[in-house]
Design an enzyme around this catalytic site. Structure first.
Site, PDB file in Angstrom:
ATOM      1  N   HIS A 205       0.575  -1.497  -0.069  1.00 16.11           N
ATOM      2  CA  HIS A 205       0.428   0.183   0.005  1.00 16.11           C
ATOM      3  C   HIS A 205       1.495   1.479   0.011  1.00 16.11           C
ATOM      4  O   HIS A 205       0.607   2.282  -1.394  1.00 16.11           O
ATOM      5  CB  HIS A 205      -0.960   0.186   1.250  1.00 16.11           C
ATOM      6  CG  HIS A 205      -1.906  -0.591   1.046  1.00 16.11           C
ATOM      7  ND1 HIS A 205      -3.056  -1.303   2.048  1.00 16.11           N
ATOM      8  CD2 HIS A 205      -3.161  -1.153   0.330  1.00 16.11           C
ATOM      9  CE1 HIS A 205      -3.700  -1.712   1.786  1.00 16.11           C
ATOM     10  NE2 HIS A 205      -4.272  -1.955   0.374  1.00 16.11           N
ATOM     11  N   GLU A 467      -6.127 -11.501 -27.573  1.00 17.41           N
ATOM     12  CA  GLU A 467      -5.135 -12.207 -27.036  1.00 17.41           C
ATOM     13  C   GLU A 467      -4.299 -12.942 -27.043  1.00 17.41           C
ATOM     14  O   GLU A 467      -3.262 -13.755 -26.677  1.00 17.41           O
ATOM     15  CB  GLU A 467      -5.346 -12.540 -25.403  1.00 17.41           C
ATOM     16  CG  GLU A 467      -6.592 -11.839 -24.665  1.00 17.41           C
ATOM     17  CD  GLU A 467      -6.711 -11.158 -23.418  1.00 17.41           C
ATOM     18  OE1 GLU A 467      -5.892 -10.986 -22.114  1.00 17.41           O
ATOM     19  OE2 GLU A 467      -7.884 -11.840 -22.919  1.00 17.41           O
ATOM     20  N   ASP A 491      -1.770 -10.547 -22.175  1.00 14.61           N
ATOM     21  CA  ASP A 491      -1.235 -12.505 -22.480  1.00 14.61           C
ATOM     22  C   ASP A 491      -0.958 -12.604 -24.043  1.00 14.61           C
ATOM     23  O   ASP A 491      -0.194 -13.377 -24.415  1.00 14.61           O
ATOM     24  CB  ASP A 491      -3.179 -12.641 -22.802  1.00 14.61           C
ATOM     25  CG  ASP A 491      -3.687 -13.337 -21.202  1.00 14.61           C
ATOM     26  OD1 ASP A 491      -2.638 -13.964 -20.720  1.00 14.61           O
ATOM     27  OD2 ASP A 491      -4.546 -12.387 -20.930  1.00 14.61           O
ATOM     28  N   CYS A 538      -5.671  -2.796 -24.229  1.00 15.79           N
ATOM     29  CA  CYS A 538      -5.199  -2.549 -22.670  1.00 15.79           C
ATOM     30  C   CYS A 538      -3.946  -2.869 -21.850  1.00 15.79           C
ATOM     31  O   CYS A 538      -5.057  -3.421 -20.598  1.00 15.79           O
ATOM     32  CB  CYS A 538      -7.132  -3.013 -22.088  1.00 15.79           C
ATOM     33  SG  CYS A 538      -7.318  -4.222 -22.509  1.00 15.79           S
TER      34      CYS A 538
HETATM   35  C1  PEP Z   1      -4.280  -8.529 -20.926  1.00 18.43           C
HETATM   36  O1  PEP Z   1      -4.039 -10.049 -21.322  1.00 18.43           O
HETATM   37  O2  PEP Z   1      -3.323  -7.619 -21.205  1.00 18.43           O
HETATM   38  C2  PEP Z   1      -4.751  -7.924 -20.354  1.00 18.43           C
HETATM   39  C3  PEP Z   1      -5.706  -6.641 -20.414  1.00 18.43           C
HETATM   40  O3  PEP Z   1      -5.939  -8.645 -19.509  1.00 18.43           O
HETATM   41  P1  PEP Z   1      -5.588  -9.117 -17.658  1.00 18.43           P
HETATM   42  O4  PEP Z   1      -4.068  -8.391 -17.963  1.00 18.43           O
HETATM   43  O5  PEP Z   1      -6.630  -9.157 -17.174  1.00 18.43           O
HETATM   44  O6  PEP Z   1      -5.225 -11.023 -18.141  1.00 18.43           O
HETATM   45 MG    MG Z   2      -5.508 -11.064 -20.107  1.00 18.56          MG
END
Ligand code: PEP
Ligand code: MG
Length: 620
Positions: A205, A467, A491, A538
């Site tokens: 934290h 992914e 991923d 993302c």
């Molecule tokens: C990713 O795989 O890039 C993603 C955003 O999903 P997570 O990290 O939640 O698997």
């Molecule tokens: Mg992912």
């Protein structure tokens, strides 16, 4: 003599130089008193009363801190994001202080003959072990909260201030064996230049807070206070994870330069707030945030997010014995939509399995969990689970739409209104998965329309995460049947290089800049452009400023990241002409190794630094 260098771990970036303020709150009656703690208590009622009195003092201390954090967050001033973050931590801790389970465990231990201190330790250890054993990183962190509360309770029992406060002289580097989130939030931010702690790691934290407060920090320094006297000149190097004691000569000059650079950068980034993310040749890029729950919305807005590019909804189900129903989910989703005030929010359907367990589903152990029963695969195999979530998002979209549920949205207009809510499917590998999910969405929508809970004319876009390499390779076909792409680079990289993202031994193979990864991203960018749908990203790569130009050049137009990365990525967008980004991407795709691409990117970005130093900040 260059001074003494102590190694810890990087907690929060930046360099700070200043006088050490050594803060070692009096050791509570722990060590010496430990024996006494386990002695049989002669009067259990008196022990319980003593514990309840200590708890009341702790509650009062937390109430004061919560109040302060609330005021700071409400002022909306600089640092309000940190105050929000702190407020969430403090409120969660405040609730734990009152936990009836904790009180019950203490009462039982006292009844069994323990003194209040030993009973507290026992109860806290039990709770902390429970959390520490969970696989979910967020829930694991709660163990830290429990321990912090235990420490504060023991201080209160010893008659000390439960959350000790330091009175800092201006410009200080606070040096302490440990520091709870509460104590950090109680400090005068203006006086605090840097932080050096004996304990803590990058996900603690105190590290999260230091980062959102913009305070450079080195943690995990062990018993370093023997080396630091009160008032000594020290330097925190939050990038290298080092603390310098009495640096001198060239080392001192280097640190002073780094401190000036870090301060100038903070000011430059602060100056970008409110500026649009647009390239010098006019391409508007959407900068949005990844969130893990409603508590992340405020910090995201504070940091200038234009929407939510990834809402990791699985916090609603991971670690739970029973699954949340439609109404409970809809309420959470509606709150997020409303807090985002009409900005787009991408709800990712539960990305569970793999490394995210859901006790309620009794998922089997697997030899290769990342290649197994995960994400959309589970959703399609448990259609009730997916349908419930889809209905919840649709209901939230309807309730947040102008006119409310089943209301005016989309009626009487020129065409269907588009909701700011979007639905995104994780880990798609085949077109059939998309078609089946779309059918479930249509069914869910039909049911809600029939129940008068969803207006006919409201459109909720359906997109996919790219992914799995297979999805990227058929991106052109997928693009015809979905409304948007978002590249899950975390991923995508692990699947492309066959390197488990959680296995440190293969971390060297986890290469975001590998030409194979870039080619897959490029296929998505091209396919999206051809089909006229947006392509976002993302995964962590989206928040890495080193990757920004490449991503733009490969056709990515929406970048989603943790709030803390937004300003740096915006600066990168604002100085990267699209034409140059395209050229960079073309060269990168022709490279043979990740190292070659990194070198290319380094040389490309060095142009800014050189131009910036020469006074032409906007020149490439
Ligand atoms: C990713 O795989 O890039 C993603 C955003 O999903 P997570 O990290 O939640 O698997
Ligand atoms: Mg992912």
């Amino acid at each position: 003599m260059a001074g003494l260098r102590l190694r810890g771990v990087a907690g929060s970036p930046g360099v700070a130089l200043g006088p050490a303020f050594v803060f070692a709150p009096a050791a509570r009656a722990a060590g010496g008193g430990a024996e006494a703690e386990v002695q049989a208590s002669a009067a259990p009622e008196a022990e319980v009363a003593r514990w309840l009195e200590a708890r009341a003092r702790l509650e009062a201390a937390y109430d004061r801190l919560v109040e302060r954090a609330r005021e700071a967050a409400g002022r909306g001033a600089a640092g309000a994001a940190a105050a929000e973050e702190g407020l969430a931590i403090l409120e969660a801790q405040r609730m734990m202080v009152d936990d009836p389970g904790l009180e019950q465990a203490v009462r039982e231990a006292v009844a069994a003959g323990k003194r209040a201190e030993a009973a507290t330790r026992e109860a806290v250890d039990r709770y902390a072990a429970l959390f520490a054993g969970l696989e979910d990183a967020y829930l694991r962190q709660r163990a830290e909260d429990v321990r912090e509360i235990g420490e504060a309770m023991l201080r209160a029992l010893a008659g000390e201030e439960p959350i000790p406060l330091a009175d800092l002289p201006p410009g200080s580097i606070l040096c302490a064996p440990e520091l709870g989130a509460g104590a950090l939030l109680a400090l005068d931010r203006e006086a605090l230049a840097g932080l050096a702690l004996g304990s803590g790691g990058p996900t603690s934290h105190v590290a999260i807070l230091a980062r959102s407060m913009g305070v450079p920090a080195v943690l995990g320094l062990g018993d370093f206070l023997d080396e630091v006297r009160q008032g000594a000149r020290v330097a925190v190097d939050g990038e290298a994870g080092e603390l310098w004691v009495e640096p001198a000569g060239e080392e001192l000059e280097r640190l002073a330069r780094a401190e000036r650079r870090a301060r100038a950068e903070r000011e430059e980034l602060a100056g970008l707030a409110g500026q649009p993310a647009v390239t010098p040749d006019g391409l508007r890029v959407e900068l949005v945030a990844n969130i893990g729950g409603p508590g992340d919305v405020e910090p995201a807005l504070e940091a200038g997010a234009e929407g939510v590019g990834l809402f990791r909804t699985e916090f609603l189900v991971t670690g739970r014995e029973t699954l949340p129903g439609e109404a409970e989910q809809a309420e959470v989703y509606r709150r997020v939509l409303e807090a985002m005030g009409g900005r787009p929010v991408i709800f990712r359907t539960f990305d569970i399995g793999g490394d995210k367990p859901v006790p309620a589903l009794h998922l089997p152990q697997e030899a290769n969990p990342f290649l197994g029963y995960r994400a959309i695969r589970i959703g399609l195999d448990h259609p009730d689970l997916l349908r419930t979530q889809l209905r919840a998002v649709l209901r939230a979209a309807a309730e947040a739409a102008p006119g409310g549920k089943g209301g005016a949205a989309g009626r009487g207009g020129t065409g269907p209104a588009e909701s700011p809510a979007r639905i995104m499917l994780p880990m798609v590998a085949t077109l059939e998965e998309v078609r089946r999910a779309r059918r479930l969405l249509e069914e869910a929508r039909g049911e809600l329309v029939a129940r008068g809970l969803f207006p006919e004319g409201l459109r909720v876009p359906l997109g996919i995460m790219v992914e799995v390499p297979a999805a990227a390779l058929i991106a052109r076909r997928l693009a015809r049947e979905v409304d948007f792409f978002s590249i899950g680079s975390n991923d995508l990289i692990q699947y492309t290089l066959a390197a488990d993202r959680t296995d440190e031994r293969v971390a060297g193979l986890y290469q975001p800049f590998h030409p194979a990864v870039l080619r897959l991203i490029g296929l998505c960018g091209e396919a999206a452009e051809e089909a006229g749908i947006p392509c976002g990203i993302c995964g962590e790569m989206g928040g890495d400023p080193r990757a920004t130009a490449l991503l733009l050049g490969l056709g990515v137009r929406e970048l989603s990241m943790t709030a803390a990365s937004l300003a740096r990525v915006k600066r990168e967008v604002r100085r990267t002409p699209l034409a140059r980004a395209r050229e960079l991407a073309r060269q990168a795709l022709a490279c043979a190794t990740a190292a070659e691409v990194e070198e290319l990117v380094r040389a490309f970005r060095e142009g800014w630094t050189a131009a910036g130093a020469a006074g032409g900040a906007d020149a490439p």
